[in-house]
Design a protein around this motif. Sequence first.
Motif, PDB file in Angstrom:
ATOM      1  N   VAL A  51      -0.375  -0.661  -9.394  1.00  0.00           N
ATOM      2  CA  VAL A  51       0.239  -0.069  -7.413  1.00  0.00           C
ATOM      3  C   VAL A  51       0.829  -1.486  -7.426  1.00  0.00           C
ATOM      4  CG1 VAL A  51      -0.907   0.187  -5.891  1.00  0.00           C
ATOM      5  CG2 VAL A  51      -1.772   2.013  -7.716  1.00  0.00           C
ATOM      6  N   ALA A  52       2.080  -1.522  -6.746  1.00  0.00           N
ATOM      7  CA  ALA A  52       2.035  -3.275  -6.545  1.00  0.00           C
ATOM      8  C   ALA A  52       2.078  -3.168  -5.009  1.00  0.00           C
ATOM      9  CB  ALA A  52       3.779  -2.800  -6.201  1.00  0.00           C
ATOM     10  N   MET A  53       1.246  -1.950  -4.718  1.00  0.00           N
ATOM     11  CA  MET A  53       1.104  -2.346  -2.941  1.00  0.00           C
ATOM     12  C   MET A  53      -0.268  -4.319  -3.070  1.00  0.00           C
ATOM     13  SD  MET A  53       1.466  -2.523   0.218  1.00  0.00           S
ATOM     14  CE  MET A  53       0.654  -2.943   1.534  1.00  0.00           C
ATOM     15  N   VAL A  99      -8.070  -3.598   4.775  1.00  0.00           N
ATOM     16  CA  VAL A  99      -8.808  -2.444   3.189  1.00  0.00           C
ATOM     17  C   VAL A  99      -9.843  -2.455   3.309  1.00  0.00           C
ATOM     18  CG1 VAL A  99      -8.429  -2.501   1.254  1.00  0.00           C
ATOM     19  CG2 VAL A  99      -6.477  -2.633   2.165  1.00  0.00           C
ATOM     20  N   CYS A 100     -11.196  -1.430   3.395  1.00  0.00           N
ATOM     21  CA  CYS A 100     -12.192  -1.607   3.717  1.00  0.00           C
ATOM     22  C   CYS A 100     -12.231  -2.928   2.023  1.00  0.00           C
ATOM     23  CB  CYS A 100     -13.009  -0.359   3.416  1.00  0.00           C
ATOM     24  SG  CYS A 100     -14.756  -0.383   3.235  1.00  0.00           S
ATOM     25  N   ALA A 101     -13.825  -3.518   2.707  1.00  0.00           N
ATOM     26  CA  ALA A 101     -13.717  -4.444   1.410  1.00  0.00           C
ATOM     27  C   ALA A 101     -15.049  -3.488   0.027  1.00  0.00           C
ATOM     28  CB  ALA A 101     -14.662  -5.513   2.064  1.00  0.00           C
ATOM     29  N   TRP A 102     -15.672  -2.898   1.346  1.00  0.00           N
ATOM     30  CA  TRP A 102     -16.681  -1.784   0.181  1.00  0.00           C
ATOM     31  C   TRP A 102     -15.637  -1.020  -0.414  1.00  0.00           C
ATOM     32  CZ3 TRP A 102     -17.921  -4.814   4.607  1.00  0.00           C
ATOM     33  CH2 TRP A 102     -19.507  -5.438   3.786  1.00  0.00           C
ATOM     34  N   CYS A 103     -15.433  -0.206  -0.441  1.00  0.00           N
ATOM     35  CA  CYS A 103     -15.154   1.260  -1.010  1.00  0.00           C
ATOM     36  C   CYS A 103     -13.232   0.966  -1.173  1.00  0.00           C
ATOM     37  CB  CYS A 103     -15.222   2.171   0.005  1.00  0.00           C
ATOM     38  SG  CYS A 103     -14.509   2.644   1.455  1.00  0.00           S
ATOM     39  N   ASN A 104     -12.844  -0.208  -0.565  1.00  0.00           N
ATOM     40  CA  ASN A 104     -11.477  -0.155  -0.841  1.00  0.00           C
ATOM     41  C   ASN A 104     -10.031   0.726  -0.373  1.00  0.00           C
ATOM     42  OD1 ASN A 104     -10.018  -2.907  -2.340  1.00  0.00           O
ATOM     43  ND2 ASN A 104      -9.537  -1.549  -3.882  1.00  0.00           N
ATOM     44  N   ARG A 105     -10.584   1.805   0.586  1.00  0.00           N
ATOM     45  CA  ARG A 105      -9.974   2.634   0.792  1.00  0.00           C
ATOM     46  C   ARG A 105      -9.096   1.875   1.947  1.00  0.00           C
ATOM     47  NH1 ARG A 105     -13.553   7.571   2.094  1.00  0.00           N
ATOM     48  NH2 ARG A 105     -15.091   5.783   2.756  1.00  0.00           N
ATOM     49  N   VAL A 106      -7.912   2.556   2.243  1.00  0.00           N
ATOM     50  CA  VAL A 106      -7.342   1.824   3.271  1.00  0.00           C
ATOM     51  C   VAL A 106      -6.914   2.874   4.976  1.00  0.00           C
ATOM     52  CG1 VAL A 106      -4.594   1.292   3.710  1.00  0.00           C
ATOM     53  CG2 VAL A 106      -5.250   1.366   1.956  1.00  0.00           C
ATOM     54  N   ALA A 141      -1.957   5.931   0.696  1.00  0.00           N
ATOM     55  CA  ALA A 141      -1.854   5.281   1.734  1.00  0.00           C
ATOM     56  C   ALA A 141      -0.371   5.337   2.125  1.00  0.00           C
ATOM     57  CB  ALA A 141      -3.136   4.326   2.236  1.00  0.00           C
ATOM     58  N   ILE A 142       0.146   4.782   0.708  1.00  0.00           N
ATOM     59  CA  ILE A 142       1.239   4.365   0.260  1.00  0.00           C
ATOM     60  C   ILE A 142       2.450   5.054   0.649  1.00  0.00           C
ATOM     61  CG2 ILE A 142       2.956   3.650  -1.658  1.00  0.00           C
ATOM     62  CD1 ILE A 142       0.846   2.146  -2.658  1.00  0.00           C
ATOM     63  N   PHE A 155       6.570   1.771   1.560  1.00  0.00           N
ATOM     64  CA  PHE A 155       7.289   1.075   0.574  1.00  0.00           C
ATOM     65  C   PHE A 155       8.689   1.295   1.369  1.00  0.00           C
ATOM     66  CE2 PHE A 155       5.035  -0.039  -2.606  1.00  0.00           C
ATOM     67  CZ  PHE A 155       4.435  -1.480  -2.867  1.00  0.00           C
ATOM     68  N   GLU A 156       8.755   2.396   2.493  1.00  0.00           N
ATOM     69  CA  GLU A 156       9.781   2.332   2.808  1.00  0.00           C
ATOM     70  C   GLU A 156      10.570   1.293   3.682  1.00  0.00           C
ATOM     71  OE1 GLU A 156      10.608   6.882   4.392  1.00  0.00           O
ATOM     72  OE2 GLU A 156       9.538   7.248   2.698  1.00  0.00           O
ATOM     73  N   LEU A 157       9.581   0.490   4.489  1.00  0.00           N
ATOM     74  CA  LEU A 157       9.706  -0.958   4.957  1.00  0.00           C
ATOM     75  C   LEU A 157      10.134  -1.339   4.619  1.00  0.00           C
ATOM     76  CD1 LEU A 157       5.707  -1.049   5.898  1.00  0.00           C
ATOM     77  CD2 LEU A 157       7.722   0.433   7.728  1.00  0.00           C
ATOM     78  N   PRO A 158      10.749  -2.435   5.376  1.00  0.00           N
ATOM     79  CA  PRO A 158      11.662  -3.689   4.559  1.00  0.00           C
ATOM     80  C   PRO A 158      10.999  -4.858   4.374  1.00  0.00           C
ATOM     81  CG  PRO A 158      12.412  -3.344   7.287  1.00  0.00           C
ATOM     82  CD  PRO A 158      11.159  -2.330   6.867  1.00  0.00           C
TER      83      PRO A 158
END
Length: 158
Positions: free
Chosen positions: A84-86, A100-107, A122-123, A129-132
């Motif tokens: 996951v490039a993000m 990003v949650c520091a515990w569950c890693n969700r965005v 989230a992507i 990845f449509e953003l510049p």
Amino acid sequence: NDGPELLQVSVIGKPLWNYITDETTRSLYQQMVARVREGRSAQFSLRCDGPDCRRLLEMTIRAGANGTVEFATRTLRLDHRAPVAMLSRQVPRSTDLLRVCAWCNRVDAGSGTGQWVEVEDAIESLRLFELPLPPQLTHGICETCFAAMSKTIQNLNT
């Protein structure tokens, strides 16, 4: 996760608080460290994902010698996935921030909506990845994990 500045040789002897920028997360860790210094120990799980894996870790915080506090982690589960490039530190970033949650890693998928989703979702939903340039990642804590960690701290008081 490609963070040479976070290797043991670089962080030992420096204040932990230098590395926790989110105020709520810092407060939770400060409360846990205070209880550990009183002779208790804390144990909880958290995610620490890399670009090509999901890692579920267990962290234990306990008193060490001469008033120190020791943090130990062990891997409970490791799931490989397509990269996951993000999550790669090599991707150029804008100055915008994505929490990003520091515990569950969700965005955090929406400003103030309380909706936290897996990074892949989230992507897509935020069209990152449509953003510049995709945003920088910063850590915080979702409401679910905040409640769980508050309970962990409360249990340390008993």
